[in-house]
Scaffold this active site. Structure first.
Site, short mmCIF file in Angstrom:
data_model
loop_
_atom_site.label_atom_id
_atom_site.label_comp_id
_atom_site.label_asym_id
_atom_site.label_seq_id
_atom_site.Cartn_x
_atom_site.Cartn_y
_atom_site.Cartn_z
CB SER A 22 -0.94 0.00 1.21
OG SER A 22 -0.23 -0.20 2.41
CG ASN A 109 -3.42 -4.94 13.02
OD1 ASN A 109 -2.90 -4.83 11.91
ND2 ASN A 109 -3.79 -6.11 13.52
CB THR A 154 -42.83 25.24 -6.39
OG1 THR A 154 -44.05 25.63 -7.02
CG2 THR A 154 -42.56 26.17 -5.20
CG HIS A 155 -44.05 21.53 -8.76
ND1 HIS A 155 -44.22 20.21 -8.43
CD2 HIS A 155 -44.62 22.25 -7.76
CE1 HIS A 155 -44.90 20.14 -7.29
NE2 HIS A 155 -45.15 21.36 -6.86
CB SER A 276 -18.04 24.27 -28.92
OG SER A 276 -18.09 23.41 -30.05
CE LYS A 282 -23.02 25.37 -26.83
NZ LYS A 282 -22.99 23.92 -26.99
CG ASN A 284 -20.16 24.55 -23.94
OD1 ASN A 284 -21.22 25.01 -24.34
ND2 ASN A 284 -19.31 23.88 -24.70
CD GLU A 289 -21.89 21.24 -18.80
OE1 GLU A 289 -22.66 20.69 -19.57
OE2 GLU A 289 -20.91 21.90 -19.20
CE1 TYR A 316 -5.81 -3.37 9.01
CE2 TYR A 316 -4.98 -5.57 8.58
CZ TYR A 316 -5.14 -4.25 8.19
OH TYR A 316 -4.65 -3.82 7.00
CD GLN A 321 -2.98 -2.46 2.16
OE1 GLN A 321 -2.25 -2.75 3.10
NE2 GLN A 321 -2.78 -2.91 0.93
N1 ARG Z 1 -0.99 -1.37 5.14
C1 ARG Z 1 -1.92 -1.81 6.15
C2 ARG Z 1 -3.23 -1.03 6.03
O1 ARG Z 1 -3.24 -0.05 5.37
C3 ARG Z 1 -1.35 -1.59 7.51
C4 ARG Z 1 -1.79 -2.56 8.51
C5 ARG Z 1 -1.32 -3.92 8.21
N2 ARG Z 1 -1.51 -4.80 9.27
C6 ARG Z 1 -1.37 -6.12 9.08
N3 ARG Z 1 -1.53 -6.86 10.10
N4 ARG Z 1 -1.17 -6.60 7.89
O2 ARG Z 1 -4.25 -1.40 6.56
#
Ligand code: ARG
Length: 456
Positions: A22, A109, A154-155, A276, A282, A284, A289, A316, A321
């Protein structure tokens, strides 16, 4: 450096790493990870698990790691699974084996839950500021045009005259409620999970209140199993962001309609419009949007997280993640959408003549009924009488204000020459001088109330 290799006979497959890591997105929490670790090192020293000298070495090392991130010369190494691994690996390189003592009594965790809450609190505060900018732009538009009339709908049908100030302020209050929702999400995040360890609580005599004070949390969690998996604060933040999206989308939709050729009530500044590639004439309202479109993403991010959470056993699970990218995306989306909306509102040109041109007499039918009520007629009957007036005008293809007094008197003898006073837009607006009403005087009071809310 991998944090968990001891019991494995084989190293992780490249695909597994790619899937599992991650670091690509959670490096965004480097500062919070350092802050959490500095507090933890001191907590360990206070509990006599580390000597003060060891803790000081760790804190110095962590500050060096932070400086590398700050100066953008932190190098992510191949085994750096996530931000927690990366920072600890680098710390150990810098301070030697004492670096390995930092993780005593802690788990990723409770570490990730702590880091993420610290990050969320900062991010939510920034969104609150950005919402405030849009509110200020709305207030200044309302002030400039507090007595400029336009048809109220309204509406999407002509209903009664209102003032521009009143209309644009109708988009201030939803944002004010959003700020409260964001504040509630902040309060939800404002609870320290550190000390929960992997799931059962740390086995070392850590003073969790000390950690909370160090890290600026106002309270500590009361159940370690819940604390490591509680992501309510993420859902709360995403809900608040989604509601901001919904409100900005509604404002955008209405401004898009008001800026069309058919209405021409407003003109979006050239700086926030696009052209455009084919049609030279145009202009826009792309910014509006896009804002309307991005509300879909914001709603989706909330739903995505809730679906991820709903089947999880307590404590956990790696599914958690998946909690970060959505809220990163939501916060980044609003970090561009909100300043753009503030600028669009700030520079919006109001065409008072176009709006006045749409104020046909039919919008005053309620005022005519109110006139009869003041002469003693029950409102239900007055409604009926004015219905007959509208029909008489329609039969002759004229406006109700063009009917002669004699024509009106044929319908009800309560009409007399003072009826012309009921046929004035300014009179109609001024009459609605109730708190929260559209009268220019009431709008100015409303603006004062709005200002008070914002400085509360
Ligand atoms: N990268 C993990 C997360 O974002 C961190 C916690 C990981 N803990 C574990 N026991 N694998 O949640």
């Amino acid at each position: 450096m991998q944090l968990w290799g001891g019991r494995f006979a084989k190293s992780a497959d490249q695909l597994l790493r790619q899937f599992n890591d991650s670091i690509s997105f959670d490096q965004r929490m480097w500062r919070e990870d350092i802050d959490g670790s500095i507090a933890w090192a001191q907590g360990l020293a206070n509990a006599n698990v580390l000597t003060q000298v060891e803790a000081d070495t760790l804190v110095d090392g962590l500050r060096q790691v932070a400086a590398e991130w700050e100066q953008e010369n932190f190098t992510i190494a191949a085994g750096d699974e996530d931000i927690h691994t990366a920072n600890e690996r680098r710390l150990t390189e810098l301070v030697g084996s004492v670096g390995g003592k930092l993780h005593t009594g802690r788990s990723r965790n409770d570490q990730v839950a702590t880091d993420f809450r610290l990050w969320a609190k900062r991010a939510i505060s920034a969104v609150i500021e950005q919402v405030t900018e849009v509110q200020s732009a709305i207030i200044s538009s309302a002030e400039r045009h507090h007595d400029t009339p336009l048809p109220g709908y309204t509406h999407m049908q002509h209903a009664q005259p209102v003032t521009w100030g009143h209309w644009i302020m109708s988009h201030f209050w939803p944002l004010e409620r959003d700020r409260r929702r964001l504040q509630a999400a902040f309060d939800s995040a404002d609870e320290l999970p550190l000390g929960s360890a992997a799931l059962a609580g740390t086995a070392f005599p850590i003073d969790r209140d000390f950690l909370a004070t160090q890290l600026g949390f106002s309270r500590i969690s009361q159940n370690s199993l819940d604390a490591v998996s509680n992501r309510d604060f993420v859902a709360d933040a995403l809900y608040a962001c989604a509601m901001v999206g919904v409100h900005l989308s509604r404002l955008s939709e209405q401004l898009i309609i008001f800026s069309s050729q058919e209405f021409g009530f407003v003109r979006v500044d050239d700086a926030y419009s696009t052209g455009s590639s084919l049609m030279p004439q145009k202009k826009n309202p792309d910014t509006l949007e896009l804002t309307r479109g991005k509300s879909g993403r914001l709603i989706g991010l909330l739903v995505g997280l809730m679906v991820t959470l709903k089947g999880l056993p307590s404590t956990y699970d790696k599914d958690l993640q998946e909690d970060k990218e959505g809220v990163f995306n939501a916060v980044d989306t609003l970090a561009i959408v909100l300043p753009v909306m503030a600028a669009v509102v700030e520079t919006l040109q109001i065409n008072a003549d176009k709006m006045a041109g749409q104020l046909e007499a039919g919008l005053l039918a309620t005022d005519l009924a109110d006139y009869l009520v003041k002469k003693g007629l029950p409102f239900r009957e007055a409604h009926h009488v004015v219905g007959a007036v509208v029909q008489a005008a329609e039969d002759r293809n004229i406006e109700i204000t063009d009917l002669a007094l004699a024509d009106l008197q044929q319908i009800s003898d309560l009409f007399s020459d003072d009826v012309t006073a009921a046929f004035s837009v300014a009179g109609s607006l001024a009459a609605r001088n109730v708190v929260g009403g559209t009268a220019p005087a009431a709008v100015l009071q409303q603006i004062e109330a709005a200002r008070r809310c914002m400085t509360e």
